[in-house]
Scaffold this motif. Sequence first.
Motif, PDB file in Angstrom:
ATOM      1  N   LYS A   1      10.939   8.020  -1.979  1.00 14.84           N
ATOM      2  CA  LYS A   1      10.985   9.066  -2.998  1.00 14.84           C
ATOM      3  C   LYS A   1      12.366   9.104  -3.650  1.00 14.84           C
ATOM      4  CE  LYS A   1      10.242  14.036  -3.686  1.00 14.84           C
ATOM      5  NZ  LYS A   1       9.884  15.317  -3.014  1.00 14.84           N
TER       6      LYS A   1
ATOM      7  N   GLU B   1       0.827  -1.212   0.000  1.00 15.07           N
ATOM      8  CA  GLU B   1       0.000   0.000   0.000  1.00 15.07           C
ATOM      9  C   GLU B   1       0.863   1.264   0.000  1.00 15.07           C
ATOM     10  OE1 GLU B   1      -3.567   0.294  -0.019  1.00 15.07           O
ATOM     11  OE2 GLU B   1      -3.193  -1.744  -0.776  1.00 15.07           O
ATOM     12  N   ILE B   2       1.936   1.253   0.762  1.00 15.12           N
ATOM     13  CA  ILE B   2       2.832   2.414   0.824  1.00 15.12           C
ATOM     14  C   ILE B   2       3.470   2.674  -0.539  1.00 15.12           C
ATOM     15  CG2 ILE B   2       5.009   3.265   1.808  1.00 15.12           C
ATOM     16  CD1 ILE B   2       4.250   1.623   4.365  1.00 15.12           C
TER      17      ILE B   2
ATOM     18  N   GLN C   1       2.377   1.664  -3.498  1.00 16.28           N
ATOM     19  CA  GLN C   1       1.401   2.000  -4.531  1.00 16.28           C
ATOM     20  C   GLN C   1       1.050   3.485  -4.525  1.00 16.28           C
ATOM     21  OE1 GLN C   1      -1.752  -0.933  -3.896  1.00 16.28           O
ATOM     22  NE2 GLN C   1      -1.046  -2.085  -5.677  1.00 16.28           N
ATOM     23  N   GLU C   2       1.274   4.152  -3.403  1.00 20.37           N
ATOM     24  CA  GLU C   2       1.080   5.594  -3.361  1.00 20.37           C
ATOM     25  C   GLU C   2       2.082   6.313  -4.265  1.00 20.37           C
ATOM     26  OE1 GLU C   2       1.277   6.736   0.725  1.00 20.37           O
ATOM     27  OE2 GLU C   2      -0.583   5.715   1.265  1.00 20.37           O
ATOM     28  N   ARG C   3       3.139   5.615  -4.666  1.00 19.87           N
ATOM     29  CA  ARG C   3       4.145   6.185  -5.565  1.00 19.87           C
ATOM     30  C   ARG C   3       3.818   5.882  -7.020  1.00 19.87           C
ATOM     31  NH1 ARG C   3       6.742   8.310  -1.945  1.00 19.87           N
ATOM     32  NH2 ARG C   3       7.666   9.655  -3.546  1.00 19.87           N
ATOM     33  N   GLU C   4       2.655   5.258  -7.242  1.00 26.92           N
ATOM     34  CA  GLU C   4       2.156   4.975  -8.592  1.00 26.92           C
ATOM     35  C   GLU C   4       3.126   4.099  -9.385  1.00 26.92           C
ATOM     36  OE1 GLU C   4       1.089   8.667 -10.442  1.00 26.92           O
ATOM     37  OE2 GLU C   4      -0.576   9.036  -9.050  1.00 26.92           O
TER      38      GLU C   4
ATOM     39  N   TYR D   1       2.422   2.348   7.688  1.00 26.37           N
ATOM     40  CA  TYR D   1       1.135   2.515   7.001  1.00 26.37           C
ATOM     41  C   TYR D   1       0.054   2.814   8.038  1.00 26.37           C
ATOM     42  CZ  TYR D   1      -2.996   1.492   4.188  1.00 26.37           C
ATOM     43  OH  TYR D   1      -4.214   1.578   3.543  1.00 26.37           O
TER      44      TYR D   1
ATOM     45  N   LYS E   1      -6.511   4.780   7.116  1.00 29.00           N
ATOM     46  CA  LYS E   1      -6.480   4.587   5.668  1.00 29.00           C
ATOM     47  C   LYS E   1      -7.095   3.281   5.181  1.00 29.00           C
ATOM     48  CE  LYS E   1      -2.483   7.458   4.440  1.00 29.00           C
ATOM     49  NZ  LYS E   1      -1.155   7.462   3.758  1.00 29.00           N
TER      50      LYS E   1
ATOM     51  N   ARG F   1       7.275   8.018   9.577  1.00 32.10           N
ATOM     52  CA  ARG F   1       6.522   7.944   8.322  1.00 32.10           C
ATOM     53  C   ARG F   1       7.077   8.930   7.300  1.00 32.10           C
ATOM     54  NH1 ARG F   1       0.454   7.326  11.064  1.00 32.10           N
ATOM     55  NH2 ARG F   1       0.615   5.057  11.404  1.00 32.10           N
TER      56      ARG F   1
ATOM     57  N   ASN G   1       8.848   7.953   3.694  1.00 29.53           N
ATOM     58  CA  ASN G   1       8.408   8.595   2.455  1.00 29.53           C
ATOM     59  C   ASN G   1       9.590   9.192   1.697  1.00 29.53           C
ATOM     60  OD1 ASN G   1       6.247   9.618   0.666  1.00 29.53           O
ATOM     61  ND2 ASN G   1       6.926  11.621   1.399  1.00 29.53           N
TER      62      ASN G   1
END
Length: 373
Positions: free
Chosen positions: A369, A26-27, A29-32, A206, A211, A361, A365
């Motif tokens: 990134k 899930e974490i 997938q937030e980065r597409e 997460y 969420k 967190r 991130n």
Amino acid sequence: MNKVGIMSMQRIANYGSFLQAYALKEILQEREVNIEFVDYHIEPVVISQVQNEKRGISGKVYKALETMRYDAPLLHKFEFLKYKEAFSRSYLPILGISKDMNYTPELDCLLIGSDEVFNCIQKNANVGCSMELFGKDNRAKKLISYAASFGNTTLEKLVFYRKADEVGRLLKTFDCISVRDKNSGIIVEQLTGKMPEYHFDPVLIYDFINKCNRIPIWKSTEKYLILYAYSGRISNNEAIWITDYAKKRGLKIYAIGGIQKCADRFINCTPFEIFTYFINAEEIITDTFHGSIFSIITHKKFTTIVRESIDDSYGNEEKLIDLLTRLNLMDRLTKSIQYVNKINEKEVNYDLVDKIIYEQRQKTNEYFKREIG
């Protein structure tokens, strides 16, 4: 970068292994990016012992016989076997995992972690000593780890079992190494000459409570404490003490994750219902890493029992002491069940804990990134 593989302990049938894999997916997938789970070939363990190396049907029979030997109510044993038998079929599809193994795919990035992916000196024949968990023979353009742990594998054990040179050589091929505990960090630093980065387990990173829409909402009709421990790890004396303790407080004992002699109920629930059971509990007694994390996420009073690693026995002091030290929660630890009542009487400063988690967190991130984009 659009194709990222996660090599973790995603096929291990327990709540912590599943939820850390789910959280990490899930974490990311937030980065597409496109995520797939990658499997490793199970290799023999390096600790000499009489072990069950059979798998398939014979392995299931072995596990069933092992379960029936535990000192616990018969009905709980049957419920536990149902839970184990259905786990992979019920929950792995949520991760996008099928029965077909996914070995050495071509990837833009292979991420190894989290969980005890580096714990190569242990007796679990279902994991063994696989060097693929250190990146061997991967076909990725980039190799990193996240919150990887050696568990109770120490540098001394790696040297004794003659794995230090091979592990060190493979660790040097990583583009970046992230670990979750001090013991793992020391090993990486000694074998590579480089300081790894430190990150929390994905289940803490997460934000499940805010969420995850898979967590059901309900209120319990009775008061209970949760005993979250693996089957067979609560001693007879501990079980007697917990029974008396719960009776004095007017609480039922719910066993989750393993069957226990002293339990009033064994809870066979989904991984996401874990959080609801913890939210509704009066207090928690656990001797596991993720049992402690579930308690923290749900802001409960809890006691964590530390088990020492003696010789080749499976202890947990390395990871539990590190986790609770970094969260300023060392006062929740004990080696003796006798101190549970004093510990669980104390309030937890969750404002401070939540601040630490928030900062971690942000750190995670920034790591993803930089390393994944």
